[in-house]
Scaffold this active site. Structure first.
Site, PDB file in Angstrom:
ATOM      1  N   SER A 260       0.824  -1.215   0.000  1.00  0.00           N
ATOM      2  CA  SER A 260       0.000   0.000   0.000  1.00  0.00           C
ATOM      3  C   SER A 260       0.849   1.253   0.000  1.00  0.00           C
ATOM      4  O   SER A 260       1.714   1.421   0.864  1.00  0.00           O
ATOM      5  CB  SER A 260      -0.879   0.051   1.252  1.00  0.00           C
ATOM      6  OG  SER A 260      -1.680  -1.072   1.332  1.00  0.00           O
TER       7      SER A 260
ATOM      8  N   HIS B 199      -3.436   0.414  -4.785  1.00  0.00           N
ATOM      9  CA  HIS B 199      -2.721  -0.700  -5.422  1.00  0.00           C
ATOM     10  C   HIS B 199      -2.972  -0.631  -6.920  1.00  0.00           C
ATOM     11  O   HIS B 199      -4.113  -0.746  -7.368  1.00  0.00           O
ATOM     12  CB  HIS B 199      -3.220  -2.043  -4.889  1.00  0.00           C
ATOM     13  CG  HIS B 199      -2.734  -2.352  -3.510  1.00  0.00           C
ATOM     14  ND1 HIS B 199      -1.776  -3.295  -3.260  1.00  0.00           N
ATOM     15  CD2 HIS B 199      -3.058  -1.822  -2.322  1.00  0.00           C
ATOM     16  CE1 HIS B 199      -1.532  -3.331  -1.968  1.00  0.00           C
ATOM     17  NE2 HIS B 199      -2.305  -2.452  -1.368  1.00  0.00           N
TER      18      HIS B 199
ATOM     19  N   HIS C   3      -4.992  -9.577  -1.733  1.00  0.00           N
ATOM     20  CA  HIS C   3      -5.158  -9.826  -0.291  1.00  0.00           C
ATOM     21  C   HIS C   3      -6.247 -10.866  -0.007  1.00  0.00           C
ATOM     22  O   HIS C   3      -7.232 -10.953  -0.749  1.00  0.00           O
ATOM     23  CB  HIS C   3      -5.552  -8.530   0.429  1.00  0.00           C
ATOM     24  CG  HIS C   3      -4.580  -7.418   0.277  1.00  0.00           C
ATOM     25  ND1 HIS C   3      -4.601  -6.567  -0.802  1.00  0.00           N
ATOM     26  CD2 HIS C   3      -3.548  -7.020   1.065  1.00  0.00           C
ATOM     27  CE1 HIS C   3      -3.624  -5.682  -0.662  1.00  0.00           C
ATOM     28  NE2 HIS C   3      -2.955  -5.931   0.453  1.00  0.00           N
TER      29      HIS C   3
ATOM     30  N   TYR D 180      -8.342 -10.522   2.372  1.00  0.00           N
ATOM     31  CA  TYR D 180      -9.575  -9.833   2.776  1.00  0.00           C
ATOM     32  C   TYR D 180     -10.427  -9.389   1.590  1.00  0.00           C
ATOM     33  O   TYR D 180     -11.590  -9.032   1.767  1.00  0.00           O
ATOM     34  CB  TYR D 180      -9.281  -8.650   3.708  1.00  0.00           C
ATOM     35  CG  TYR D 180      -8.460  -7.525   3.108  1.00  0.00           C
ATOM     36  CD1 TYR D 180      -8.996  -6.657   2.172  1.00  0.00           C
ATOM     37  CD2 TYR D 180      -7.140  -7.331   3.503  1.00  0.00           C
ATOM     38  CE1 TYR D 180      -8.246  -5.634   1.623  1.00  0.00           C
ATOM     39  CE2 TYR D 180      -6.369  -6.315   2.962  1.00  0.00           C
ATOM     40  CZ  TYR D 180      -6.930  -5.469   2.035  1.00  0.00           C
ATOM     41  OH  TYR D 180      -6.182  -4.471   1.489  1.00  0.00           O
ATOM     42  N   GLU D 181      -9.857  -9.440   0.377  1.00  0.00           N
ATOM     43  CA  GLU D 181     -10.664  -9.123  -0.801  1.00  0.00           C
ATOM     44  C   GLU D 181     -11.521 -10.321  -1.206  1.00  0.00           C
ATOM     45  O   GLU D 181     -12.328 -10.232  -2.123  1.00  0.00           O
ATOM     46  CB  GLU D 181      -9.747  -8.748  -1.978  1.00  0.00           C
ATOM     47  CG  GLU D 181      -8.936  -7.493  -1.736  1.00  0.00           C
ATOM     48  CD  GLU D 181      -7.930  -7.264  -2.854  1.00  0.00           C
ATOM     49  OE1 GLU D 181      -8.354  -6.822  -3.923  1.00  0.00           O
ATOM     50  OE2 GLU D 181      -6.735  -7.557  -2.644  1.00  0.00           O
TER      51      GLU D 181
ATOM     52  N   ALA E  93       2.847  -2.047   4.073  1.00  0.00           N
ATOM     53  CA  ALA E  93       2.571  -1.036   5.084  1.00  0.00           C
ATOM     54  C   ALA E  93       2.177  -1.795   6.348  1.00  0.00           C
ATOM     55  O   ALA E  93       1.431  -2.769   6.266  1.00  0.00           O
ATOM     56  CB  ALA E  93       1.428  -0.145   4.623  1.00  0.00           C
TER      57      ALA E  93
ATOM     58  N   MET F 245      -1.568  -7.013   6.820  1.00  0.00           N
ATOM     59  CA  MET F 245      -2.523  -7.961   6.236  1.00  0.00           C
ATOM     60  C   MET F 245      -1.959  -8.683   5.018  1.00  0.00           C
ATOM     61  O   MET F 245      -2.708  -9.077   4.119  1.00  0.00           O
ATOM     62  CB  MET F 245      -3.812  -7.212   5.859  1.00  0.00           C
ATOM     63  CG  MET F 245      -4.426  -6.467   7.035  1.00  0.00           C
ATOM     64  SD  MET F 245      -5.771  -5.395   6.532  1.00  0.00           S
ATOM     65  CE  MET F 245      -5.950  -4.376   8.020  1.00  0.00           C
ATOM     66  N   SER F 246      -0.642  -8.851   4.981  1.00  0.00           N
ATOM     67  CA  SER F 246      -0.029  -9.490   3.794  1.00  0.00           C
ATOM     68  C   SER F 246       1.280 -10.172   4.183  1.00  0.00           C
ATOM     69  O   SER F 246       1.528 -10.433   5.354  1.00  0.00           O
ATOM     70  CB  SER F 246       0.261  -8.413   2.737  1.00  0.00           C
ATOM     71  OG  SER F 246       1.265  -7.540   3.198  1.00  0.00           O
TER      72      SER F 246
ATOM     73  N   ASN G  36       1.751   3.547  11.156  1.00  0.00           N
ATOM     74  CA  ASN G  36       0.961   4.002  12.310  1.00  0.00           C
ATOM     75  C   ASN G  36       1.411   3.273  13.565  1.00  0.00           C
ATOM     76  O   ASN G  36       1.948   2.172  13.482  1.00  0.00           O
ATOM     77  CB  ASN G  36      -0.534   3.734  12.079  1.00  0.00           C
ATOM     78  CG  ASN G  36      -0.820   2.275  11.767  1.00  0.00           C
ATOM     79  OD1 ASN G  36      -0.461   1.772  10.701  1.00  0.00           O
ATOM     80  ND2 ASN G  36      -1.435   1.588  12.703  1.00  0.00           N
TER      81      ASN G  36
ATOM     82  N   HIS H 183      -7.516   3.675   6.494  1.00  0.00           N
ATOM     83  CA  HIS H 183      -6.733   3.218   5.343  1.00  0.00           C
ATOM     84  C   HIS H 183      -6.069   4.421   4.654  1.00  0.00           C
ATOM     85  O   HIS H 183      -4.922   4.347   4.229  1.00  0.00           O
ATOM     86  CB  HIS H 183      -7.644   2.463   4.369  1.00  0.00           C
ATOM     87  CG  HIS H 183      -6.921   1.868   3.194  1.00  0.00           C
ATOM     88  ND1 HIS H 183      -5.886   0.961   3.333  1.00  0.00           N
ATOM     89  CD2 HIS H 183      -7.057   2.069   1.858  1.00  0.00           C
ATOM     90  CE1 HIS H 183      -5.428   0.633   2.133  1.00  0.00           C
ATOM     91  NE2 HIS H 183      -6.114   1.288   1.221  1.00  0.00           N
TER      92      HIS H 183
HETATM   93  N1  HPA Z   1      -2.930  -3.153  11.499  1.00  0.00           N
HETATM   94  C1  HPA Z   1      -3.099  -4.010  10.465  1.00  0.00           C
HETATM   95  N2  HPA Z   1      -2.673  -3.751   9.236  1.00  0.00           N
HETATM   96  C2  HPA Z   1      -2.045  -2.585   9.017  1.00  0.00           C
HETATM   97  C3  HPA Z   1      -1.848  -1.638  10.050  1.00  0.00           C
HETATM   98  C4  HPA Z   1      -2.320  -1.950  11.353  1.00  0.00           C
HETATM   99  O1  HPA Z   1      -2.175  -1.172  12.312  1.00  0.00           O
HETATM  100  N3  HPA Z   1      -1.187  -0.583   9.519  1.00  0.00           N
HETATM  101  C5  HPA Z   1      -0.997  -0.881   8.192  1.00  0.00           C
HETATM  102  N4  HPA Z   1      -1.526  -2.072   7.900  1.00  0.00           N
END
Ligand code: HPA
Length: 280
Positions: free
Chosen positions: A32, A63, A85, A87-88, A115, A213-214, A237, A249
C-alpha cells in the site's frame, strides 16, 4: 484446475509479451502506498493484471495492479505493483499467484514490501522495518491442498524464511544511506478491520513487532519454491494498546507515500548488490 497450470498460463502470456526474464533478476512486491518504488526503475513493459490470463485482479485503493518489467543498475527487475489480499475474498493460492509466476519466470530473489502498524512502542512511524521473521496469523495457508512437487516439498522448512545474507545487505545499505532501520517480527492478520486494543496487546505478547494484512503467505510460497526472501515494512501508524489512535486506510496510505522515497532509495541500493544466481 491444477495450481501449476494456472500459473503457467500467466507465465506463457508474459513471455509472449515481454520475452524471457533473465534468471539473475529480482521480483519485488510493492505494498500500500509504496508503488513509487517503480519510479526509480528504467521501465520497459507494463502489463495490467487484468490482461494476464489466470492473474487475480486486486480491488484495493492504492494498489495499481500492474506487473512492471524494467532495469535497475542494468539488472532486470520485475515489480508486482499492487498485491492480492485475503480480505478481498481471494483464496490463499490466488494471493501468492504472482510469487509463483516469479518463480516460473526463473526469478530467485523476492523482495516484499508492505505497510504495517508498529506494535513495538519504541518504533517510529515513517521508518522502514526489516522483517526478521513472521507469524502467520491469517488463519490460512497457501500450501494446503495439492502439493506441486515441481515447486517444493509437502512439508517445507520455515526455520529461515528471511534470508540472512539479504538481511545483512539491507542493514549495511541502510547504514550507508543513514536511513534508520527498525528490525522485527511481522504478524499477518486476515484484516480488513484494524485491531482492537485487546487484539493489539495479544499480538504483542505473541512476539510480534509489526502488524499487517499481507506478506507472510507470500514469503511462505517463495520459500516453498526455494526462493530467497527479504521483506521491508513501512511503519505507517502506531498500534499500541495504551495509546491507541484511530487508524484509517487513507492515513496508512498517506504515511506510506511519505516514507516511500527513503524505502525506494534503500531498495535501489539493495538491488545493486543482490547476489546473482550465477554466484551461488
Ligand atoms: N494493522 C493491520 N494492518 C495494518 C496496520 C495496522 O495497524 N497498519 C498498516 N496495515
Amino acid at each position: 484446475m491444477n495450481k501449476r497450470r494456472t500459473v503457467l498460463q500467466s507465465v506463457r502470456y508474459i513471455q509472449e509479451n515481454v520475452g524471457k526474464i533473465q534468471p539473475a533478476s529480482a521480483g519485488i512486491v510493492t505494498g500500500s502506498g509504496l508503488g513509487a518504488v517503480v519510479d526509480a526503475l528504467d521501465v520497459e513493459h507494463s502489463l495490467p493484471y487484468s490482461e494476464i490470463p489466470g492473474f487475480p485482479v486486486s480491488t484495493v485503493e492504492g494498489h495499481a495492479g500492474k506487473l512492471v518489467f524494467g532495469h535497475a543498475y542494468g539488472r532486470p527487475i520485475v515489480v508486482m505493483q499492487g498485491r492480492i489480499h485475503l480480505y478481498e475474498g481471494f483464496t490463499p493460492d490466488e494471493v501468492v499467484h504472482g510469487i509463483r509466476v516469479f518463480h516460473e519466470l526463473g526469478i530467485r530473489t523476492v523482495i516484499l514490501t508492505n505497510a504495517a502498524g508498529a506494535l513495538d512502542p519504541r518504533f517510529e512511524v515513517g521508518r522502514p522495518m526489516l522483517v526478521t521473521d513472521h507469524i502467520n496469523f491469517s488463519g490460512a495457508s497457501c500450501l494446503t491442498g495439492e502439493n506441486v512437487e515441481d515447486w517444493g516439498p509437502r512439508f517445507p522448512d520455515m526455520s529461515r524464511v528471511y534470508d540472512l545474507a539479504l538481511r545483512e545487505l539491507a542493514v549495511r545499505k541502510a547504514l550507508e544511506l543513514e536511513i534508520p532501520l527498525e528490525r522485527g517480527v511481522y504478524v499477518q492478520v486476515p484484516g480488513p478491520n484494524l485491531e482492537t486494543p485487546a487484539e493489539t496487546r495479544a499480538y504483542r505478547r505473541l512476539g510480534a513487532d509489526a502488524i499487517g494484512m499481507s506478506t507472510a503467505l507470500e514469503a511462505m510460497a517463495a520459500v516453498h519454491c526455494g526462493m530467497r526472501v527479504m521483506a521491508l515494512s513501512c511503519l505507517t501508524n502506531k498500534n499500541v494498546p495504551d495509546a491507541m489512535e484511530e487508524t484509517s486506510h487513507e492515513a496508512v496510505l498517506e504515511a506510506a507515500e511519505r516514507a516511500s522515497r527513503s524505502i525506494a532509495s534503500l531498495l535501489m541500493e539493495i538491488l545493486k548488490d543482490i547476489p546473482d544466481t550465477a554466484e551461488e
